[in-house]
Design a protein around this motif. Sequence first.
Motif, PDB file in Angstrom:
ATOM      1  N   UNK A   1      80.278  49.179   5.351  1.00 39.01           N
ATOM      2  CA  UNK A   1      78.690  49.950   5.262  1.00 39.01           C
ATOM      3  C   UNK A   1      78.563  49.285   4.076  1.00 39.01           C
ATOM      4  N   UNK A   2      79.561  49.485   2.902  1.00 43.47           N
ATOM      5  CA  UNK A   2      79.166  48.424   2.301  1.00 43.47           C
ATOM      6  C   UNK A   2      80.588  47.409   1.343  1.00 43.47           C
ATOM      7  N   UNK A   3      79.799  46.181   1.240  1.00 43.80           N
ATOM      8  CA  UNK A   3      81.180  45.492   0.995  1.00 43.80           C
ATOM      9  C   UNK A   3      81.233  44.556  -0.222  1.00 43.80           C
ATOM     10  N   UNK A   4      81.857  43.654  -0.710  1.00 43.02           N
ATOM     11  CA  UNK A   4      81.664  44.239  -2.200  1.00 43.02           C
ATOM     12  C   UNK A   4      82.503  42.447  -2.627  1.00 43.02           C
ATOM     13  N   UNK A   5      82.207  41.840  -3.195  1.00 39.51           N
ATOM     14  CA  UNK A   5      82.836  40.335  -3.049  1.00 39.51           C
ATOM     15  C   UNK A   5      82.392  40.618  -4.775  1.00 39.51           C
ATOM     16  N   UNK A   6      83.584  39.231  -5.530  1.00 39.87           N
ATOM     17  CA  UNK A   6      83.929  39.429  -6.615  1.00 39.87           C
ATOM     18  C   UNK A   6      82.259  39.561  -7.856  1.00 39.87           C
ATOM     19  N   UNK A   7      82.689  40.678  -7.619  1.00 36.41           N
ATOM     20  CA  UNK A   7      81.799  41.148  -8.423  1.00 36.41           C
ATOM     21  C   UNK A   7      82.057  41.793 -10.078  1.00 36.41           C
ATOM     22  N   UNK A   8      80.882  41.555 -10.810  1.00 37.12           N
ATOM     23  CA  UNK A   8      81.975  41.294 -12.188  1.00 37.12           C
ATOM     24  C   UNK A   8      80.710  41.796 -13.266  1.00 37.12           C
ATOM     25  N   UNK A   9      81.012  43.216 -14.207  1.00 38.56           N
ATOM     26  CA  UNK A   9      79.182  42.795 -15.036  1.00 38.56           C
ATOM     27  C   UNK A   9      80.618  43.170 -16.392  1.00 38.56           C
ATOM     28  N   UNK A  10      79.650  42.664 -17.154  1.00 30.91           N
ATOM     29  CA  UNK A  10      80.247  42.457 -18.497  1.00 30.91           C
ATOM     30  C   UNK A  10      79.049  43.432 -19.736  1.00 30.91           C
ATOM     31  N   UNK A  11      79.360  43.601 -20.437  1.00 38.74           N
ATOM     32  CA  UNK A  11      78.413  43.417 -21.624  1.00 38.74           C
ATOM     33  C   UNK A  11      79.374  43.424 -23.156  1.00 38.74           C
ATOM     34  N   UNK A  12      78.510  42.349 -23.808  1.00 36.57           N
ATOM     35  CA  UNK A  12      79.530  41.723 -24.694  1.00 36.57           C
ATOM     36  C   UNK A  12      80.463  41.502 -24.701  1.00 36.57           C
ATOM     37  N   UNK A  13      80.829  40.519 -23.318  1.00 40.59           N
ATOM     38  CA  UNK A  13      82.200  40.720 -23.554  1.00 40.59           C
ATOM     39  C   UNK A  13      83.021  41.151 -23.142  1.00 40.59           C
ATOM     40  N   UNK A  14      82.415  42.742 -22.606  1.00 44.93           N
ATOM     41  CA  UNK A  14      83.781  43.753 -22.731  1.00 44.93           C
ATOM     42  C   UNK A  14      83.814  43.806 -20.877  1.00 44.93           C
ATOM     43  N   UNK A  15      84.734  43.802 -20.076  1.00 41.09           N
ATOM     44  CA  UNK A  15      84.573  43.904 -19.226  1.00 41.09           C
ATOM     45  C   UNK A  15      84.442  45.335 -18.432  1.00 41.09           C
ATOM     46  N   UNK A  16      82.778  45.294 -17.698  1.00 39.83           N
ATOM     47  CA  UNK A  16      83.073  46.878 -17.510  1.00 39.83           C
ATOM     48  C   UNK A  16      82.938  47.005 -16.138  1.00 39.83           C
ATOM     49  N   UNK A  17      83.018  45.918 -15.448  1.00 35.70           N
ATOM     50  CA  UNK A  17      83.689  46.596 -13.787  1.00 35.70           C
ATOM     51  C   UNK A  17      83.545  45.119 -13.211  1.00 35.70           C
ATOM     52  N   UNK A  18      84.885  44.818 -12.372  1.00 37.13           N
ATOM     53  CA  UNK A  18      85.556  43.338 -12.085  1.00 37.13           C
ATOM     54  C   UNK A  18      86.629  43.213 -10.983  1.00 37.13           C
ATOM     55  N   UNK A  19      85.554  43.524  -9.500  1.00 37.62           N
ATOM     56  CA  UNK A  19      86.493  43.971  -8.259  1.00 37.62           C
ATOM     57  C   UNK A  19      86.167  42.517  -7.644  1.00 37.62           C
ATOM     58  N   UNK A  20      87.812  42.840  -7.053  1.00 39.18           N
ATOM     59  CA  UNK A  20      87.537  41.055  -6.603  1.00 39.18           C
ATOM     60  C   UNK A  20      86.214  40.990  -4.634  1.00 39.18           C
ATOM     61  N   UNK A  21      87.490  42.371  -4.142  1.00 33.39           N
ATOM     62  CA  UNK A  21      87.417  42.707  -2.725  1.00 33.39           C
ATOM     63  C   UNK A  21      87.304  44.342  -2.777  1.00 33.39           C
ATOM     64  N   UNK A  22      86.117  44.766  -1.672  1.00 36.37           N
ATOM     65  CA  UNK A  22      85.805  46.486  -1.823  1.00 36.37           C
ATOM     66  C   UNK A  22      85.366  46.197  -0.583  1.00 36.37           C
ATOM     67  N   UNK A  23      86.103  46.902   0.430  1.00 41.08           N
ATOM     68  CA  UNK A  23      85.015  47.597   1.300  1.00 41.08           C
ATOM     69  C   UNK A  23      85.254  48.964   1.856  1.00 41.08           C
ATOM     70  N   UNK A  24      83.886  49.220   2.133  1.00 46.86           N
ATOM     71  CA  UNK A  24      84.085  50.650   2.164  1.00 46.86           C
ATOM     72  C   UNK A  24      83.491  50.955   3.687  1.00 46.86           C
ATOM     73  N   UNK A  25      83.890  51.543   4.646  1.00 56.04           N
ATOM     74  CA  UNK A  25      83.275  52.329   5.921  1.00 56.04           C
ATOM     75  C   UNK A  25      82.201  53.116   6.605  1.00 56.04           C
ATOM     76  N   UNK A  26      81.833  53.208   7.117  1.00 53.00           N
ATOM     77  CA  UNK A  26      81.263  54.983   7.445  1.00 53.00           C
ATOM     78  C   UNK A  26      82.244  56.006   7.574  1.00 53.00           C
ATOM     79  N   UNK A  27      82.216  57.279   7.863  1.00 53.98           N
ATOM     80  CA  UNK A  27      82.653  58.501   7.570  1.00 53.98           C
ATOM     81  C   UNK A  27      83.844  58.321   6.578  1.00 53.98           C
ATOM     82  N   UNK A  28      83.666  57.741   5.258  1.00 53.94           N
ATOM     83  CA  UNK A  28      85.200  57.336   4.105  1.00 53.94           C
ATOM     84  C   UNK A  28      84.364  58.577   3.176  1.00 53.94           C
ATOM     85  N   UNK A  29      84.527  59.066   2.893  1.00 53.18           N
ATOM     86  CA  UNK A  29      85.225  60.004   1.545  1.00 53.18           C
ATOM     87  C   UNK A  29      85.787  59.422   0.803  1.00 53.18           C
ATOM     88  N   UNK A  30      84.928  58.601  -0.217  1.00 50.88           N
ATOM     89  CA  UNK A  30      85.858  57.685  -1.760  1.00 50.88           C
ATOM     90  C   UNK A  30      85.920  58.571  -2.872  1.00 50.88           C
TER      91      UNK A  30
END
Lengths: 232, 491
Positions: A1-30
């Motif tokens: 369903x969702x697949x994430x690769x090397x996702x990074x988001x930072x605000x003024x040098x402060x990391x807010x999101x840093x996800x290397x790999x993440x797979x989310x599948x249909x039918x999952x409740x996360x």
Amino acid sequence: MISIKKLQKSYKGITAVDIDVLEIHAGEVIGLVGNNGAGKTTFFRLLLDLIRANSGEILSKGNLVTTTEEWKSYTAAYIDEGFLIDYLTPEEYFYFVGKLNQLSKADVDDFLHTYQAFFDDAILKKGKYIRDFSKGNQFKIGIIAALLTNPELLILDEPFANLDPTTQLRLVDMIKKMAADNRMCIIVSSHDINHVSEVSSRILLMEKGKIIKDIAGGEAAYDEMVEYFKVK
Amino acid sequence: MSLLTFLAHQWHSFWRARNANKSLVLQIILGIFYLLIFLEIAGIGILLPYLLEERMPGKDPVLLFSSYIIYYFLTGLLFRFQLQELPSLSIQPYLTQNIKRSSMLRFLNVRSVVHVINILPLFVFIPFSVVVILPAYGTVATVCFLVSMFALVVNNHFLNMYIKRRSISSSWWFFAIIIIIAILKGFDYFKIISFEKTSANLFIGLLHHPWLCIIPLALATVIFLINNNYLRSHLYIEELVSERKLTISKKYSFLDKYGDVGEMIALDLKLIFRNKRPKSLIILSGVILLYGFIFYPKYLQTGNYTVLFLFALFITGLFISNYGQFLFAWQSSHFDGMMSYNINMKQYIKAKFSLFVTVCSLQFLIASFYGFMGWRILPIQLAAFLYSIGVNSFVTIYAATYNYKYLNLSKSASMNFQGIGALQWLQSLLISFGPVGVFYLLNKFVGFWAAIICISALGITGLALNEVIINWLVGQFNIRKHKILEGFRER
């Protein structure tokens, strides 16, 4: 369903999101947990293409969320009041969202009828604009509008926080039922480790933008979270 | 807690507002703008006697001035209904603190007095009195005269506050006062009873017997006390703000057949009619329609078609620039939602464009009645209309993609510069004076019809290419989408 690769988001040098790999599948409740500032809401906004990532990509059913719009047709979300059109009455808002997803007025009325208990008679036919409702009731309106479209991917940011105890328990049941019946992919963030471990099939624990635990839901997850969150 | 602390908090809340204009250049421009207004008004005060002399030679300026004071205060009340808001909510955070009710009351009263509408008149009264009354009647009379004027301003102020607090809607009062003014004027006009003379007698009398200024002072004190007592017994948030009427869900079924685009136009219409700020802009667009009565005859006579064209642009196209400068910002409070609902961006932009076309067509149709004043108005308005929807609409949408400022819909629009940046000023200059320049040159060097045809052709070209232009605008929007979203989240 969702697949994430090397996702990074930072605000003024402060990391807010840093996800290397993440797979989310249909039918999952996360269940997404983590203290304030862990990056849960930022992560949700990235999923909905409401903020631009510094690097990395998010694929929804194989398509980039940043350059395509198809994901909008099967994704529904409620993050905060920024999702409510506050000068509409709740009915108008539901019809509007329904119309955007090819639901007729009658479809919407049917749907609302089945959720009467959730509204507890406090929302429909009150002759008020959404802006005049209490925060808790606004939250209910937002959640119902998200469910209305019967999405394949549902994103709720801290849905339990603003609800009364009865409605919290109802929501727990609803999420479980939807996941079982429709193989809907649901992502909820919460500070209520009790509820979240009950509804989730998988728990992601975030700290400073990183996912530091990725565990199966249930009692064991509850104990692990208690261990993590307890005051040291 | 002293009054000064309250006022200091207000000062902070003004300057520290998230979206207060931080751009220094703009603040300086606005500062100069305000200064000019004040200077101009003070200038009016000084020049008033000479103007009166010129218009009606041989009459005593003090007498003339005095004869309009009653009307001045009555119309002042009208403006107050529209411009002044109750400063009630600012005390909400203090209600649960350890603060005496009386000091909160004092704050509310003082805070409400600080308003342009109370300060501006002084800029007329003081220079006028110093220039004209002082030499003729002496210091004591002048001071007493000024004290009376000030007392009457205060009187009007608290009367307005009181009316606003007591009644759910002040619109009935608004019309009542208009009718009163009309009746008084009528009596004057048909020479039944002269209220101008009454007004003159009252205030000239005041100059001869300065001690009479205790009457306006007493009036002001009484209305102040009434207002104060009312506030004292109603110091609850729900009683301080006017009551809400029951609302009914609405459906614009005629828009149904246009699918999602129609649905979004309906949403925009609801936005306009249910929020204070956009609603006042719509009223303004309606009032502008009447401008033709004032300006068209004059310029038709002199054959100045360029100026006619400028007014035609305003009359047929003001909605575009007024509503369009905040095109996306109007929805800033729920823009996160707008961007994640199942809305196709192309349809979204198209809906905005269609709204422009719809409203402008309506304005154009109504304005066509001006054709009775002279046939030339019709081609001029047609050209202005085509240009507005075919060119200005797209320019406006493009400029709106650069507007990142959150907008509060519930504040009234008058003298409200929230969300206005340098770009908006530039844009409004560009979309009005650009075409006017073209029109002027063509009209002067080629001819009237060349100007009309050229301007119309530009508009028609834009309309014909609307698909292409809208696609391009969607691209432009997408480039800045995240920046817009980020800006709107900063409240």
